[in-house]
Design an enzyme around this catalytic site. Structure first.
Site, short mmCIF file in Angstrom:
data_model
loop_
_atom_site.label_atom_id
_atom_site.label_comp_id
_atom_site.label_asym_id
_atom_site.label_seq_id
_atom_site.Cartn_x
_atom_site.Cartn_y
_atom_site.Cartn_z
N ARG A 50 14.34 -12.73 -30.97
CA ARG A 50 15.54 -13.05 -31.95
C ARG A 50 15.08 -13.05 -33.62
NH1 ARG A 50 17.49 -17.31 -34.44
NH2 ARG A 50 19.96 -17.50 -34.83
N ASP B 32 1.93 1.74 -3.66
CA ASP B 32 0.82 2.25 -4.32
C ASP B 32 0.47 3.68 -4.24
OD1 ASP B 32 0.25 -0.45 -5.32
OD2 ASP B 32 -1.14 -0.91 -4.04
N GLU C 166 29.19 -22.09 -19.64
CA GLU C 166 27.54 -21.52 -19.42
C GLU C 166 26.66 -22.68 -19.39
OE1 GLU C 166 26.93 -17.89 -21.49
OE2 GLU C 166 28.83 -17.49 -21.23
N LYS D 248 32.48 -20.94 -24.47
CA LYS D 248 32.99 -19.75 -25.21
C LYS D 248 34.33 -19.41 -24.96
CE LYS D 248 28.25 -17.56 -24.85
NZ LYS D 248 27.46 -16.82 -24.08
N LEU E 68 24.56 -20.94 -32.60
CA LEU E 68 25.55 -21.67 -32.22
C LEU E 68 25.88 -22.98 -32.95
CD1 LEU E 68 25.38 -21.19 -28.33
CD2 LEU E 68 27.06 -20.05 -29.67
N GLU F 193 18.31 -15.25 -22.36
CA GLU F 193 17.18 -15.90 -22.53
C GLU F 193 15.91 -15.81 -21.83
OE1 GLU F 193 18.39 -18.11 -25.08
OE2 GLU F 193 17.15 -19.99 -25.00
N SER G 37 0.72 -1.21 0.12
CA SER G 37 -0.04 0.12 -0.05
C SER G 37 0.78 1.09 0.06
CB SER G 37 -0.89 -0.26 1.23
OG SER G 37 -0.35 0.19 2.35
N LYS H 206 23.17 -24.02 -21.38
CA LYS H 206 22.23 -23.78 -22.57
C LYS H 206 21.05 -23.82 -22.15
CE LYS H 206 22.14 -24.17 -27.51
NZ LYS H 206 20.75 -24.09 -27.42
S1 IVH Z 1 25.45 -17.17 -26.73
C1 IVH Z 1 26.75 -15.73 -31.17
N1 IVH Z 1 24.97 -18.51 -24.44
O1 IVH Z 1 21.25 -20.82 -27.96
C2 IVH Z 1 26.14 -16.67 -29.89
N2 IVH Z 1 23.41 -18.75 -26.37
O2 IVH Z 1 22.10 -21.48 -31.00
C3 IVH Z 1 25.21 -16.22 -29.15
N3 IVH Z 1 21.31 -20.18 -25.91
O3 IVH Z 1 19.71 -18.41 -29.97
C4 IVH Z 1 24.72 -17.22 -28.34
N4 IVH Z 1 21.64 -20.46 -23.58
O4 IVH Z 1 18.88 -18.69 -27.70
C5 IVH Z 1 24.51 -18.36 -26.00
N5 IVH Z 1 24.46 -19.43 -22.44
C6 IVH Z 1 24.12 -19.28 -23.72
C7 IVH Z 1 23.01 -19.48 -24.36
C8 IVH Z 1 22.43 -19.50 -25.59
C9 IVH Z 1 20.90 -20.71 -24.61
C10 IVH Z 1 20.35 -20.26 -27.05
C11 IVH Z 1 20.20 -18.76 -27.69
C12 IVH Z 1 20.73 -18.85 -29.17
C13 IVH Z 1 21.03 -20.23 -29.31
C14 IVH Z 1 22.07 -20.35 -30.35
#
Ligand code: IVH
Length: 405
Positions: free
Chosen positions: A137, A38, A114, A292, A84, A176, A35, A116
């Site tokens: 994207r 608000d 990292e 990476k 990727l 993401e 509140s 995925k």
């Molecule tokens: S880096 C130039 N890091 O994977 C590379 N992508 O195939 C940029 N994704 O479209 C992507 N986790 O949706 C990156 N830790 C991560 C990720 C990630 C998921 C997905 C993202 C991207 C796809 C690439």
């Protein structure tokens, strides 16, 4: 009231609201009651109604919950959103590292490892610390403007604040959008109770929630954003590594999942094996690991090949499998009148989807596999398409599965 003091009052309220938003949305530690919050919000709104000529560009009052859109506008990405290359085996991972090392002779190479995330990639634009645009994207060159929707994502800062670092003039963050497993299960429970169609998996639920023309719907969906990179920063933050950039983002209120810096590719392989074991306990769905080259300078030297960077690779996980039981075998009449035997399973959540049916194709297949009610079967989900495979533990033969939706 003096013009200056109106503006000053508005600025003070905006800053206060931003501070409480940060505590609530980012730190998950509300600093005032609803509140009181608000009340601040209404004070600001009232001032804005009296003096619309002084409405500030970063006011939170026009943020969330505007009119439903009739369509999404398309936006061209200034920096394309690439994909990727995938690897599935240790040999392929080592081949990736060899290619990297050949192009960077006699250089020390570190890798940032990292998760995925299995969600949807988006790009976020901040001007002077204010979230001004969120874009999907799309095809990598052009995406859809989903600004109103991303502003409803709770763990994503709408206004950047930091005590330690200056706020960039322009910051483009990539990451993401996901629906964490717990939120997904809750949402499906709700949908089921209301007799509505459930989502097949968290990825579909995230996609369906993000592409709503009415942001009020998105607002009620438990979405989360995890950052994985900085596409643009002006002025340059002079941080020379991807891991450094991810840590830097945290200071502005971005959440990123754990990531690890390793000195060689063998350590990345070790991490991969650990993650496969930890995967079921994570709060979010992942379908692999991303590796990476950590140095941005080295990334620049490596560059891109076709639509993917040479400096990164997605190391996909093998299909997740779980064991369940055949409850019943039914005959299903197809559209053309053909009868197909279907195994009804004790429903099982595997690879992000609940599986409860498997086609047995025909009677010959039933005899060949010697499938019986009560058999224990192992369910796999392969890739991200709707077809899953199963092998009966007793006969070690594969069955095709139908999705249960
Ligand atoms: S880096 C130039 N890091 O994977 C590379 N992508 O195939 C940029 N994704 O479209 C992507 N986790 O949706 C990156 N830790 C991560 C990720 C990630 C998921 C997905 C993202 C991207 C796809 C690439």
């Amino acid at each position: 009231m003096e013009h200056n003091s109106v503006i000053e009052q508005m600025r003070q309220l905006i800053q206060l609201i931003a501070k409480h938003n940060h505590a609530y949305y980012v730190m998950d530690q509300p600093s005032i009651s609803d509140s009181e919050y608000d009340h601040l919000f209404h004070q600001l709104k009232a001032l804005e109604q009296q003096h619309p000529e002084f409405i500030q560009a970063d006011t939170p009052t026009n943020k969330v919950g505007g009119q439903a859109l009739s369509k999404f506008e398309s936006v061209t990405h200034t920096v394309p959103m690439l994909s990727l290359n995938n690897v599935f085996e240790e040999d392929e991972l080592l081949a990736f590292a060899n290619r990297v090392e050949e192009r960077l002779p006699n250089q020390k190479i570190q890798y940032d490892v990292e998760l995925k995330f299995d969600g949807l990639a988006i790009s976020l634009w901040y001007e002077n610390g204010v979230l001004i645009r969120g874009v999907t994207r799309g095809d990598g060159e052009t995406g859809e403007d989903i600004t109103q929707n991303v502003k409803t994502i709770r763990n994503l800062p709408k206004i950047l604040s930091s005590n330690d670092y200056p706020i960039p003039r322009l910051l483009e963050v990539r990451g993401e959008v996901l629906m964490p497993k717990a939120g997904f299960n809750n949402l499906n429970r709700h949908l089921k109770k209301r007799g509505e169609k459930e989502f097949a998996n968290p990825r579909n639920a995230a996609a369906g929630s993000l592409r709503q023309l009415d942001s009020q719907i998105t607002k009620n969906r438990p979405l989360a954003f995890y950052a994985y990179g900085v596409a643009q920063c002006i002025p340059d933050n002079n941080i020379g590594t991807i891991s450094g950039n991810l840590d830097w983002l945290k200071h502005f209120g971005f959440e990123n999942y754990d990531h690890w810096v390793v000195d060689n590719i063998q350590h990345a392989q070790k991490k991969y094996e650990q993650l496969i074991a930890e995967r079921p306990n994570l709060s979010v769905e992942i379908d692999g690991m991303v590796i990476k080259v950590n140095s941005l300078e080295q990334q620049k030297q490596l560059g891109f090949i076709s639509r993917a960077p040479r400096w990164a690779v997605a190391y996909k996980f093998p299909a997740e499998s779980k064991t369940t039981e055949i409850r019943q075998i039914d005959w299903q009449v197809g559209r053309t009148g053909i009868l197909t035997p279907v195994a009804r399973l004790v429903p099982i959540f595997v690879g992000g989807t609940t599986i409860s049916n498997a086609t047995l194709h025909n009677i010959g297949e039933i005899h060949r596999l010697d499938v019986r009610i009560g058999d224990k079967v192992e369910v796999y989900r392969t890739g991200d398409v709707g077809v899953t495979m199963n092998s009966s533990i007793s006969s070690r033969t594969q069955l095709d599965f139908q999705m249960a939706v």
